[in-house]
Scaffold this motif. Structure first.
Motif, PDB file in Angstrom:
ATOM      1  N   VAL A   1       0.844  -1.194   0.000  1.00 46.52           N
ATOM      2  CA  VAL A   1       0.000   0.000   0.000  1.00 46.52           C
ATOM      3  C   VAL A   1       0.879   1.244   0.000  1.00 46.52           C
ATOM      4  O   VAL A   1       1.848   1.337   0.772  1.00 46.52           O
TER       5      VAL A   1
ATOM      6  N   MET B   1      -8.749   0.238   5.789  1.00 51.39           N
ATOM      7  CA  MET B   1      -8.100  -0.370   4.624  1.00 51.39           C
ATOM      8  C   MET B   1      -8.225  -1.878   4.645  1.00 51.39           C
ATOM      9  O   MET B   1      -8.462  -2.520   3.609  1.00 51.39           O
TER      10      MET B   1
ATOM     11  N   LYS C   1     -10.031  -4.023   1.813  1.00 52.34           N
ATOM     12  CA  LYS C   1      -9.288  -5.046   1.061  1.00 52.34           C
ATOM     13  C   LYS C   1     -10.019  -6.381   1.093  1.00 52.34           C
ATOM     14  O   LYS C   1     -10.090  -7.102   0.085  1.00 52.34           O
TER      15      LYS C   1
ATOM     16  N   SER D   1      -5.797   5.423  -1.506  1.00 53.67           N
ATOM     17  CA  SER D   1      -4.536   4.697  -1.322  1.00 53.67           C
ATOM     18  C   SER D   1      -4.738   3.204  -1.469  1.00 53.67           C
ATOM     19  O   SER D   1      -3.974   2.521  -2.175  1.00 53.67           O
ATOM     20  N   LEU D   2      -5.764   2.681  -0.814  1.00 53.94           N
ATOM     21  CA  LEU D   2      -5.979   1.227  -0.842  1.00 53.94           C
ATOM     22  C   LEU D   2      -6.395   0.749  -2.229  1.00 53.94           C
ATOM     23  O   LEU D   2      -5.824  -0.212  -2.762  1.00 53.94           O
TER      24      LEU D   2
ATOM     25  N   SER E   1      -3.635   1.152  -4.930  1.00 51.62           N
ATOM     26  CA  SER E   1      -2.595   0.149  -4.665  1.00 51.62           C
ATOM     27  C   SER E   1      -3.070  -1.236  -5.081  1.00 51.62           C
ATOM     28  O   SER E   1      -2.301  -2.042  -5.630  1.00 51.62           O
ATOM     29  N   TYR E   2      -4.349  -1.507  -4.847  1.00 46.02           N
ATOM     30  CA  TYR E   2      -4.934  -2.791  -5.242  1.00 46.02           C
ATOM     31  C   TYR E   2      -4.945  -2.921  -6.762  1.00 46.02           C
ATOM     32  O   TYR E   2      -4.681  -4.001  -7.315  1.00 46.02           O
TER      33      TYR E   2
END
Length: 511
Positions: free
Chosen positions: A10, A25, A29, A54-55, A58-59
């Motif tokens: 992340v 987060m 997720k 952000s999560l 990043s995923y």
């Protein structure tokens, strides 16, 4: 900050994070891993927006099979805030974390908020801006301008004022570039898009609409996802793998209800009556000068209005059918409204009936079935004909090459009303109020088609996309939302603010 969340790397643009952000987060997720929907509540001021961005981004990096992030906000300032936060995140990823994966993110709003044409953007209301834009970009306007230019050697001006067929310089330049009209990777707010459009002389509104297919992150208003009239134009091509976020969703049920509700007042019906007269005159003119156009439209309607390509698309496009996609009839238009003159008589009877109902002196409420029974007995109008009301009006407006659509706004609302009341027999009520409760002595009658079931508008979203995130700072009682919206989230979590740090706790004292 770069850290591991289970098996996911992340990228978070700040040096510290709150414990509730980490937990948020983690729950988010888990819902993405399960390819399901989630319902998350985290207090205002705890950094919910940057946590989501952000999560999910990043995923997307680690799971390329995941589609776009479609971030829905309530207002334009909220949209701008999301995009500014995303700019900071992307800058951190590229400069501090060394991640060179290009990203394209953009905001999308109405023509009124995105237009760079000097004359168009000076129009007052959203409807006026839309109508003025159509006058400059409709396909038949552009064709006439091309023919006129070829005949007299003139040129259609973009912002000039005297051309017989004035066109939009920005739209023409955008169209001339074809597939070369693209946005380079980056994060674009509405202002960024307008600046880019002015520099390239491209229309930022149509450019943003085009780039939705290529973007990694899209930020726009709730209505672009929930309102059937808008979502069919903007969100139709989004893939199932997209992650849809409804931020500040504590009032999402109200937005869903408003998307499928229609209010008609006396002024609206008077406007509709004048519009019917204008359309009737235009039909007579078309019969005298170009009867083949009406004949071609009739043949299209016989084959089926909903066929692909039956109604041309372009800069002149109208909003789509107000009914939900799965409820739109895919068959030929009924014979009693195929011919333009018969459809005008049909609309006049319908508007006259609505005026009569609006003349009541007491509050009335009834279901669509009761309303339709009374309508059929009084005017011989049936529910099936009403279902095609909006699409039939749209087809006629395009056949007559009408671009000043703001003048027909009242008639469009009547067609909305007719299509919805003819399509749904449950989850709606027709309410007639002769007075505004705030001014009970002043007559102000209104007839409302009120949606009573908020799950109707959001149901296509849950069915189409594998991951929908509903989040806000206040979703209490959180267990009520799955029942109101009729969905089954894989994650439901309400997080509290961590008070271990120094905080200001406001107290309100009453008398």
């Amino acid at each position: 900050m770069k850290f591991k969340l289970e098996d996911l790397t992340v990228y978070f643009p700040y040096e510290r994070m709150y414990p509730e952000q980490y937990t948020y987060m983690l729950e988010l997720k888990h819902s993405l891993d399960a390819k399901g929907h989630c319902l998350l509540e985290m207090p205002t001021g705890t950094g919910k927006t940057v946590t989501l961005l952000s999560l999910i981004t990043s995923y997307q990096l680690q799971h390329p099979e995941v589609g776009k992030l479609v971030y829905c906000t309530r207002t334009v300032p909220e949209m701008e805030k999301v995009l500014e936060e995303l700019k900071n995140l992307v800058k951190f990823r590229e400069e501090d974390a060394g991640v060179k994966a290009p990203i394209l993110a953009l905001g999308l709003s109405s023509r009124k908020n995105m237009c760079v044409h000097r004359q168009v953007r000076e129009e007052g209301s959203r409807e006026s801006v839309d109508a003025k834009c159509r006058k400059l970009t409709a396909s038949w306007v552009r064709e006439k301008a091309t023919v006129g230019d070829a005949g007299d050697g003139g040129s259609a001006s973009g912002e000039g004022g005297g051309a017989a067929h004035e066109l939009c310089e920005f739209y023409e330049e955008y169209e001339s570039k074809g597939s070369e009209a693209i946005l380079p990777p980056g994060v674009y707010t509405l202002d960024d898009l307008k600046v880019f459009g002015e520099q390239r002389r491209w229309c930022p509104y149509f450019l943003a609409r085009h780039m939705i297919s290529y973007a990694n992150v899209i930020v726009y208003n709730y209505q672009y996802m929930l309102d059937p009239k808008v979502s069919a134009l903007v969100s139709k091509e989004l893939e199932r793998e997209c992650v849809v976020v409804f931020d500040e969703a504590h009032n999402i049920d109200n937005v869903c209800i408003e998307a499928l509700s229609v209010n008609l007042r006396q002024q609206t019906l008077e406007n509709a009556t004048r519009s019917i007269t204008r359309l009737k005159n235009k039909i007579e003119d078309a019969k005298a000068t170009d009867a083949q156009r009406l004949s071609d439209e009739y043949n299209r309607l016989v084959r089926g209005l909903a066929q692909q390509g039956a109604i041309p698309q372009g800069g002149e496009e109208w909003l789509s059918n107000p009914a939900l996609p799965q409820d739109i009839l895919r068959e030929a238009v009924p014979g009693n409204i195929r011919r333009a003159e018969h459809f005008m008589a049909f609309l006049r009877r319908f508007v006259d009936h609505l005026k009569e109902r609006l003349g009541c002196q007491a509050f009335q409420s009834e279901n669509p079935t009761s309303f339709l029974d009374r309508l059929r007995n009084t005017t011989q109008i049936d529910a099936k004909s009403l279902k095609f009301c909006y699409d039939r009006l749209q087809s006629l407006m395009k056949t007559l090459e009408i671009v000043d659509t703001d003048d027909y706004y009242g008639l469009s609302l009547v067609a909305d009303f007719g299509t919805l009341v003819g399509t749904y027999d449950r989850g709606f009520a027709i309410i007639i109020e002769p007075y505004d409760e705030r001014l009970p002595s002043v007559p102000d009658p209104v007839i409302q088609l009120s949606c009573l079931d908020s799950s109707l508008a959001v149901r296509p979203v849950f069915e189409k996309f594998q991951s929908v995130v509903i989040t806000s700072g206040t979703l209490s009682p959180i267990d009520l939302y799955p029942k109101i919206l009729n969905f089954h989230p894989v994650v439901i979590r309400s997080l509290n603010m961590t008070l271990a740090r120094d905080c200001i706790c406001p107290v309100t004292l009453t008398k």
